[in-house]
Design a protein around this motif. Structure first.
Motif, PDB file in Angstrom:
ATOM      1  N   GLY A 203       1.005  -1.070  -0.046  1.00 47.54           N
ATOM      2  CA  GLY A 203       0.149  -0.082   0.012  1.00 47.54           C
ATOM      3  C   GLY A 203       0.952   1.428   0.052  1.00 47.54           C
ATOM      4  N   LYS A 204       1.822   1.325   0.797  1.00 45.82           N
ATOM      5  CA  LYS A 204       2.662   2.525   0.781  1.00 45.82           C
ATOM      6  C   LYS A 204       3.300   2.650  -0.519  1.00 45.82           C
ATOM      7  CE  LYS A 204       2.972   3.551   5.487  1.00 45.82           C
ATOM      8  NZ  LYS A 204       2.680   4.488   6.182  1.00 45.82           N
ATOM      9  N   LEU A 205       3.902   1.425  -1.202  1.00 47.95           N
ATOM     10  CA  LEU A 205       4.646   1.882  -2.439  1.00 47.95           C
ATOM     11  C   LEU A 205       3.707   2.221  -3.508  1.00 47.95           C
ATOM     12  CD1 LEU A 205       7.411  -0.648  -2.137  1.00 47.95           C
ATOM     13  CD2 LEU A 205       7.749   1.804  -2.302  1.00 47.95           C
ATOM     14  N   GLU A 276       8.952   0.142   7.878  1.00 47.95           N
ATOM     15  CA  GLU A 276       7.691   0.544   8.293  1.00 47.95           C
ATOM     16  C   GLU A 276       7.065  -0.542   9.365  1.00 47.95           C
ATOM     17  OE1 GLU A 276       6.131   3.249   6.437  1.00 47.95           O
ATOM     18  OE2 GLU A 276       4.950   2.772   7.918  1.00 47.95           O
ATOM     19  N   ASP A 277       6.437  -0.074  10.102  1.00 49.17           N
ATOM     20  CA  ASP A 277       5.687  -0.802  11.031  1.00 49.17           C
ATOM     21  C   ASP A 277       6.450  -2.188  11.659  1.00 49.17           C
ATOM     22  OD1 ASP A 277       3.720   0.682  10.282  1.00 49.17           O
ATOM     23  OD2 ASP A 277       2.443  -0.511   9.763  1.00 49.17           O
ATOM     24  N   PHE A 278       7.812  -1.573  11.998  1.00 46.69           N
ATOM     25  CA  PHE A 278       8.457  -2.689  13.022  1.00 46.69           C
ATOM     26  C   PHE A 278       8.103  -2.316  14.371  1.00 46.69           C
ATOM     27  CE2 PHE A 278      12.011  -4.763  10.666  1.00 46.69           C
ATOM     28  CZ  PHE A 278      11.776  -4.388   9.394  1.00 46.69           C
ATOM     29  N   SER A 440      -3.930   7.857  15.543  1.00 47.69           N
ATOM     30  CA  SER A 440      -3.816   6.448  15.863  1.00 47.69           C
ATOM     31  C   SER A 440      -4.385   5.691  14.476  1.00 47.69           C
ATOM     32  CB  SER A 440      -4.103   5.901  16.891  1.00 47.69           C
ATOM     33  OG  SER A 440      -3.362   5.963  17.964  1.00 47.69           O
ATOM     34  N   ASN A 441      -4.151   4.764  13.932  1.00 50.41           N
ATOM     35  CA  ASN A 441      -4.564   3.865  12.791  1.00 50.41           C
ATOM     36  C   ASN A 441      -4.821   2.612  13.016  1.00 50.41           C
ATOM     37  OD1 ASN A 441      -4.502   6.116  11.087  1.00 50.41           O
ATOM     38  ND2 ASN A 441      -2.145   5.907  10.928  1.00 50.41           N
ATOM     39  N   PRO A 442      -5.826   1.771  12.445  1.00 44.28           N
ATOM     40  CA  PRO A 442      -6.873   2.382  11.644  1.00 44.28           C
ATOM     41  C   PRO A 442      -7.974   3.368  12.410  1.00 44.28           C
ATOM     42  CG  PRO A 442      -7.141   0.190  11.818  1.00 44.28           C
ATOM     43  CD  PRO A 442      -6.020   0.196  12.536  1.00 44.28           C
TER      44      PRO A 442
HETATM   45  C1  LIG Z   1       0.622   5.719   8.965  1.00 37.88           C
HETATM   46  C2  LIG Z   1       1.491   4.718   9.518  1.00 37.88           C
HETATM   47  O1  LIG Z   1       2.332   4.478   8.909  1.00 37.88           O
HETATM   48  C3  LIG Z   1       0.893   3.647  10.642  1.00 37.88           C
HETATM   49  O2  LIG Z   1      -0.009   3.949  11.135  1.00 37.88           O
HETATM   50  O3  LIG Z   1       1.940   2.900  11.202  1.00 37.88           O
END
Ligand SMILES: CC(=O)C(=O)O
Ligand SMILES: NC(=O)C1=CN([C@@H]2O[C@H](COP(=O)(O)OP(=O)(O)OC[C@H]3O[C@@H](n4cnc5c(N)ncnc54)[C@H](OP(=O)(O)O)[C@@H]3O)[C@@H](O)[C@H]2O)C=CC1
Ligand SMILES: [Mg+2]
Length: 599
Positions: A203-205, A276-278, A440-442
């Motif tokens: 998604g990021k790419l 990303e997201d480590f 914060s996501n989602p």
């Molecule tokens: C947007 C993002 O990188 C996250 O929520 O981890």
């Protein structure tokens, strides 16, 4: 192109890769020519052309092209314009029962006709972004074992240790310039999703291309699968990753080291590696370890810092207050909050404070309460310690706000609704224009909704959120919540790096990106509450960010593309991906060689 078989990889997958490598080899020829015309010699013909996502135009192939490429009759007789193709796709998309179906459908379009996918994403960014990115991508990751169809990146597992380079060689494109990598341990606020985290780099790419025009062939999503501690997935028959608990310690570190070295060996030193997201305990360590050795950054720490500081800078145009005179409370003291705090210190230093004075304005709250020096529970990491105050411990967020009286309340704890009505009312009683960011996501993890924020503060707050919320009508006025998401930053950074070969990413670039982003916010945006430019302008905004970073990089001798383009804006624009289909023309007869010429 021959691809050396890897043990353990099934034949179908090899077959797919070898087919794709043929496609990519064609793509490579195309990108090295200045011509904007495709010739039949550079693309597959016949049925294969319709299976090649980079060349396929679907019903937009002209009758001449259909005859030339031997696909006449394989498509219905009416030729569609690209505009009509987009409309048709959107009509179908809107008729689908839910967002996961829409995600699957967009994914399928990307596999079928890449230009159409990006045309849809660029022309309908507001509508499509929540489907290919947060919040839907979170759900897609949770369901990845059910919906996986075609590979869009590489899965490198701990079983490949010692052979990571060989796995990278299976990627059929040599000129990769940007890698987004995750190990799936902290996917958005959803925790450890293991190998299913692949949806995030993919998604990021996609956003690299859709939001900044980075050419898709330069981009490679990677998931490092070292196992998962998620019991649900370990027991889920559809889970596609390794079924062991996470490998940690030296074995894990050596694996990531090998990965970093293998990327450089395969794609060169200038290949960008976006972490990303480590999980927190690895993210800070790796950033510190690799930042001076590789072209790398951590999006959750540094990209998030940049987007949040941009929003904070814009907010001062509404509140009229200097940052140096404001107090900030962060709910959450992890990658996002620490990253933002560190960059905020830089912003306050520009207003004349020392770093120490700036840190006195910043208060972090973690799972144990306010971060204070004499915390009974102890256990403050080096990053948290920088912000530890001489203060009595307070555990309750509302008491913390009552005591600190912040102008800014920024949520990045990934815990869901925490900014209660009482808290929002309290913020409005302390400030004329309280600034509330629910990052914060989602969406399910957001600290509050846009409607809750505007209604409870009687329309007085400045609001932004990590995942999108619809506009809010309140008291006859329309409020437009901005999306405080690093997607405003990383595509522009990626564009600068891949076009100008920036070798290294110093912190200053993130401050520069924040300032440039904030400068793109117009007075008309602020009037409706937006602290970010509208998404319709995002490609231009990303380019502006890229240009300012490239200027800085050339000044500091960090850009390796020589000679320096005279006009960086024009150059970067010329490198942005175009969604227009290329005309297919018959190969020319070359009279001198008496052959069909290849362009
Ligand atoms: C947007 C993002 O990188 C996250 O929520 O981890
Ligand atoms: N909008 C954007 O662009 C971005 C948003 N995010 C979002 O931010 C969230 C956090 O991400 P990240 O910082 O990387 O995660 P981390 O795991 O690094 O940090 C989470 C932090 O929240 C704290 N926390 C957990 N529970 C509570 C609680 N009950 N009360 C107070 N604090 C609590 C943790 O405390 P402790 O330290 O004690 O464990 C930790 O400090 C995620 O939802 C993510 O999606 C992240 C990056 C970008
Ligand atoms: Mg992230």
């Amino acid at each position: 192109m021959f691809i050396k078989p890897q043990s353990g990889i099934n034949r179908c997958y090899q077959y797919f890769l070898s087919r794709r490598s043929i496609t990519m080899a064609h793509e490579k020829i195309k990108t090295t020519t200045t011509s904007d015309k495709m010739t039949t010699s550079r693309y597959p013909t016949g049925y294969d052309l319709l299976l090649d996502p980079r060349a396929n135009k679907g019903t937009a192939f002209s009758i001449d092209e259909r005859q030339l490429c031997r696909i006449h009759g394989l498509l219905p007789p009416t030729v569609s314009t690209p505009r009509l193709q987009v409309e048709r796709f959107m009509e179908n998309l809107r008729n689908m029962p839910d967002d996961l179906s829409r995600y699957i459908s967009l994914n399928a379009l990307q596999d079928l006709n890449e230009k159409l996918f990006y045309r849809v994403a660029m022309e309908h960014t507001q509508e499509v972004m929540p489907l290919v990115y947060t919040p839907t991508v979170g759900l897609a990751c949770q369901k990845y074992g059910l919906i996986f169809s075609k590979p869009k990146g590489l899965f490198i597992s701990i079983l490949d240790k010692g052979h990571v380079y060989d796995v990278l060689r299976n990627w059929p494109i040599d000129d990769v310039r940007a890698v987004v990598v995750t190990d799936g341990e902290r996917i958005l606020g959803l925790g450890d999703l293991g190998c299913n985290g692949m949806g995030i780099p993919v998604g990021k790419l996609s956003l690299y291309t859709a939001l900044a025009g980075v050419r898709p062939q330069y981009c490679l999503p990677i998931t490092l699968d070292v196992g998962t501690n998620n019991e649900h997935f370990l027991n889920d028959k559809y889970y596609l990753g390794l079924r062991n608990k996470r490998v940690t310690g030296k074995e894990y570190d050596d694996f990531v080291d090998e990965f970093m070295q293998a990327i450089v060996k395969r794609f060169g030193q200038q290949c960008l590696i976006q972490f990303e997201d480590f999980a927190n305990h690895n993210a800070f360590r790796f950033l510190k370890k690799y930042r001076d050795l590789y072209c790398t950054f951590n999006d959750d720490i540094q990209g998030t810092a940049s987007v949040a500081v941009a929003g904070i800078l814009s907010s001062t145009r509404i509140t009229g207050a200097k940052l140096a005179d404001s107090r900030f409370v962060f709910y959450g003291a992890g990658e996002a909050s620490i990253g933002i705090s560190d960059l905020l210190v830089v912003a306050m230093e520009r207003e004349g404070l020392s770093a120490e004075q700036a840190r006195k304005n910043i208060f972090l709250v973690d799972s144990k309460g306010l971060i204070v020096k004499n915390r009974p529970a102890g256990g403050l990491s080096e990053e948290k310690l920088r912000y530890a105050h001489e203060h009595e411990p307070i555990t309750n967020l509302i008491d913390i706000i009552r005591t600190i009286k912040p102008a800014y309340l920024i949520g990045a704890a990934g815990q869901g609704p925490a900014f209660t009505r009482e808290i929002l009312e309290l913020m409005a009683s302390i400030n004329k224009h309280p600034v509330i960011f629910a990052l914060s996501n989602p969406t399910s993890k957001a600290e509050c909704t846009a409607r809750e924020a505007y209604e409870t503060t009687k329309g007085q707050c400045v609001f932004a959120s990590g995942s999108p919320f619809p506009n809010v009508e309140y008291n006859g006025k329309t409020y437009v919540p901005g999306q405080g998401n690093n997607s405003y930053i990383f595509p522009g950074i990626g564009l600068a790096i891949v076009t100008c070969n920036i070798r290294h990413i110093p912190d200053e670039l993130f401050y520069l990106a924040a300032k440039t982003l904030s400068e793109q916010v117009g007075d008309e945006d602020l009037k409706v509450g937006l602290v970010y430019p509208p998404l319709e302008k995002i490609r231009d905004v990303s380019r502006k960010i890229a240009v300012s970073l490239a200027e800085y990089a050339y000044e500091k001798n960090l850009a390796a593309l020589y000679p320096r383009p005279n006009n960086l804006e024009e150059f970067i624009q010329s490198q942005q991906y175009a969604v227009e289909y290329e005309d297919i023309v018959p190969p020319r007869w070359d009279w001198s060689n008496k052959t069909l010429a290849k362009l």
